[in-house]
Design a protein around this motif. Structure first.
Motif, PDB file in Angstrom:
ATOM      1  N   SER A  30      56.883  30.003  12.944  1.00  0.00           N
ATOM      2  CA  SER A  30      57.366  31.244  12.719  1.00  0.00           C
ATOM      3  C   SER A  30      57.243  32.231  11.215  1.00  0.00           C
ATOM      4  O   SER A  30      56.284  33.085  10.959  1.00  0.00           O
ATOM      5  N   ILE A  61      54.452  35.430  11.473  1.00  0.00           N
ATOM      6  CA  ILE A  61      54.815  36.447  11.606  1.00  0.00           C
ATOM      7  C   ILE A  61      54.715  36.618  10.215  1.00  0.00           C
ATOM      8  O   ILE A  61      54.945  38.220   9.805  1.00  0.00           O
ATOM      9  N   ALA A  96      58.234  34.333  18.595  1.00  0.00           N
ATOM     10  CA  ALA A  96      59.118  35.723  19.628  1.00  0.00           C
ATOM     11  C   ALA A  96      59.993  35.549  19.661  1.00  0.00           C
ATOM     12  O   ALA A  96      61.277  36.507  19.360  1.00  0.00           O
ATOM     13  N   GLU A 145      62.248  34.645  15.659  1.00  0.00           N
ATOM     14  CA  GLU A 145      61.792  35.611  14.780  1.00  0.00           C
ATOM     15  C   GLU A 145      62.766  37.345  15.140  1.00  0.00           C
ATOM     16  O   GLU A 145      62.776  37.367  13.873  1.00  0.00           O
ATOM     17  N   SER A 147      55.471  42.848   5.637  1.00  0.00           N
ATOM     18  CA  SER A 147      55.175  42.452   7.423  1.00  0.00           C
ATOM     19  C   SER A 147      54.797  44.781   7.860  1.00  0.00           C
ATOM     20  O   SER A 147      56.044  45.330   7.447  1.00  0.00           O
ATOM     21  N   GLN A 160      57.716  42.916  11.872  1.00  0.00           N
ATOM     22  CA  GLN A 160      58.665  42.449  11.972  1.00  0.00           C
ATOM     23  C   GLN A 160      59.538  43.355  10.218  1.00  0.00           C
ATOM     24  O   GLN A 160      58.792  43.619   9.377  1.00  0.00           O
TER      25      GLN A 160
END
Length: 433
Positions: free
Chosen positions: A176, A180, A272, A275, A419, A422
Motif C-alpha cells: 500500500s 499510494i 485500496a 488504504e 499525494s 489520498q
C-alpha cells in the motif's frame, strides 16, 4: 478578474496537499468555474500530462459518477496519470475499478458475497474484539502515534478476508505504501516487513520485490503497473495454490477470473481495501480532536457514533479524487468536453458544497442528512463501504470510551502525506488521561 490557470493548476500538484486540502481554492473555483481545465505539469520524474477537466460541484460529481456511458472508467482507467504504455493500460483495464457495466457488474458479483449483511455480521464481532485489543494494549502508555495503531485494524481485517496469514500482514502495508505513497519520498521505497517473521511465500515475495524498475526511456514505471508489482502478484498466485475456504481469493478462483483479473482484483483488495481506512481513521480522529466541542459531544453521547462516522468521512474524505474519460463530446456545467478528454471528479470539493451541506466547513456530528461522496456514487459505489463503517465505528467507539481526556500532543504537528489522490497523515501523536 479572469480565470487564473496557474491557480487552478494547484489542485493537481501533490505538494499542495502536503499543506492541507485546498478547501478555500475549491470554494472559489466552485463559484467561478465549477468545471475547469487543469494542466498537468511534470512532477519530479513523472512527465507532464495532457491536462484534464476538474469537476467540483456535488451535483456534477454525482452526474459523472453515475453516467459511465458518457464518462468511462475503462477508456483511460481511473488515475489522473496515464499508464506508461498501451500494455500497461490494457492490464489496468482488467481491474474492477477500471471497468464499466456490464463487465464491472460481472466482476463485482464475483466478490459481493463477502459483503452480504450476514457475512458482515459474522465479521463485526471479531472486528469489535480486535479494536478492543488494540486500545487495551496502548491504554497504559498514555501517549501513542495513532497512525500505525489505526492501520492495524483495516490491515488485519483485509488479511482475514483475503486469507493472508497473520505473519504476512506487513506485506499489505508495504504494498500500500509503495502504490499510494509513490509521490511521497517517505513512502515510495518503504519496506518494513521482517523476513524472519514471514511465511515462505512471504519471504519469496520480499525477495522478488522489484528495484529501480524503469521505462525504456529511463523513467520510473507507474507503481500500479504489472512490472512494479511483480512481487505482490507472485504472492497472490502462491496464496491461490491453497486458498483458505470462504476467502476472497477462493471466491475469485471459483468465479473463473482470468489471470489478469485475478491479479488486479487481489491488488484492489490488498491496497485500496485497507488504504482508504488507514487514511480515514487518523484523519477522522484529527478532525475530531481539532474540534473539541464535537469531541466532548461524542463523549457525552456515544449513540452518535454512526452519524459521527459519516460526518468525519465527509469532513476528511480519504480519497481526494477519481478520474474518468469522456466517451464522446458532452456539455457539463456549460463547458464543452471532447471525447477522449480526462475528467476528474473531486470528492473533497463535492463534500464541502454549500448547496448540499449547510455551513459545510463546520464539523457537525449530528449532521443529517449527510449525502457525502467519500465512498463514491453510482455503479462504482465502494463495495466495502459497510465494512469500512463497521471498522471505523468499532475503533472510534473504543478510543473515545477507553482513552479519556484525549488530545493532540502539544507541539507534535502531524505530517500529511504528499499525494494528490489520498488524503492521509503520516503521524498523529495523541495523549490521554
Amino acid at each position: 478578474m479572469g480565470f487564473d490557470q496557474a491557480r487552478a493548476n494547484r489542485i493537481f500538484l501533490p505538494e499542495t496537499y502536503a499543506e492541507g486540502v485546498p478547501y478555500e481554492l475549491f470554494r472559489e473555483l466552485r463559484a467561478e468555474a465549477p468545471v475547469c481545465w487543469v494542466e498537468e505539469p511534470a512532477v519530479g520524474d513523472w512527465p507532464a500530462g495532457p491536462g484534464y477537466w476538474a469537476v467540483l460541484r456535488h451535483a456534477d460529481v454525482k452526474h459523472v459518477l453515475r453516467s459511465p456511458e458518457d464518462f468511462s472508467s475503462h477508456l483511460g482507467a481511473t488515475q489522473i496519470r496515464d499508464p506508461d504504455s498501451p500494455a500497461d493500460l490494457e492490464f489496468a483495464r482488467t481491474m474492477m475499478l477500471n471497468q464499466d457495466p456490464p463487465d464491472h457488474s460481472r466482476l463485482r458479483r464475483a466478490v459481493a458475497a463477502a459483503f452480504t449483511p450476514r457475512a458482515l455480521r459474522e465479521l463485526a464481532a471479531s472486528i469489535e474484539q480486535r479494536a478492543d485489543e488494540l486500545v487495551t494494549a496502548v491504554r497504559p502508555l498514555g501517549q501513542v502515534d495513532f497512525v500505525p495503531l489505526a492501520a492495524d485494524l483495516p490491515v488485519w481485517t483485509l488479511a482475514r478476508i483475503l486469507g493472508v496469514p497473520e505473519q504476512d500482514q506487513q506485506l499489505l502495508v508495504d504494498w500500500s505504501n509503495r502504490v499510494i505513497g509513490y509521490q511521497d519520498p517517505d513512502y515510495a521505497d518503504s519496506a518494513t516487513a521482517d523476513p524472519a517473521l514471514l511465511t515462505a511465500p512471504g519471504r519469496a515475495a520480499l525477495a522478488r520485490r522489484p528495484t529501480a524498475v524503469t521505462t525504456p526511456d529511463g523513467r520510473p514505471v507507474n507503481p500500479r503497473s504489472r512490472a512494479a508489482l511483480a512481487d505482490m502478484f507472485g504472492y497472490a498466485h502462491a496464496l491461490a495454490e491453497q486458498p483458505p475456504p470462504g476467502s476472497i481469493v477462493a471466491r475469485m478462483l471459483e468465479a473463473g477470473l482470468s489471470t489478469a483479473e485475478f491479479e488486479t482484483m487481489f491488488f484492489l483488495f490488498a491496497v485500496a481495501g485497507n488504504e482508504t481506512l488507514r487514511n480515514g481513521l487518523p484523519g477522522g480522529l484529527y478532525s475530531l480532536l481539532t474540534h473539541p466541542d464535537q469531541y466532548r459531544l461524542l463523549c457525552r453521547r456515544p449513540e452518535l457514533t454512526a452519524s459521527a462516522v459519516e460526518e468525519l468521512l465527509r469532513f476528511w474524505p480519504p480519497v481526494l479524487e477519481f478520474r474518468r474519460t469522456a466517451t464522446r463530446d458532452v456539455v457539463l456545467a456549460g463547458r464543452r468536453i471532447r471525447g477522449g478528454d480526462k475528467v476528474v471528479v473531486y470528492h473533497a470539493s463535492a463534500n464541502r458544497d454549500p448547496s448540499v451541506f449547510p455551513d459545510p466547513d463546520r464539523l457537525d456530528l449530528t449532521r443529517r442528512p449527510n449525502d457525502h461522496v467519500s465512498f463514491g456514487f453510482g455503479p462504482h459505489f465502494c463495495v466495502g463501504a459497510q465494512l469500512a463503517r463497521i471498522q471505523f465505528s468499532a475503533l472510534l467507539r473504543r478510543v473515545v470510551a477507553e482513552l479519556p481526556g484525549l488530545e493532540l500532543v502539544p507541539g507534535a504537528r502531524p505530517t500529511r502525506l504528499v499525494s494528490n489522490f489520498q488524503n492521509g497523515l503520516k503521524n498523529l501523536s495523541i495523549r490521554w488521561g
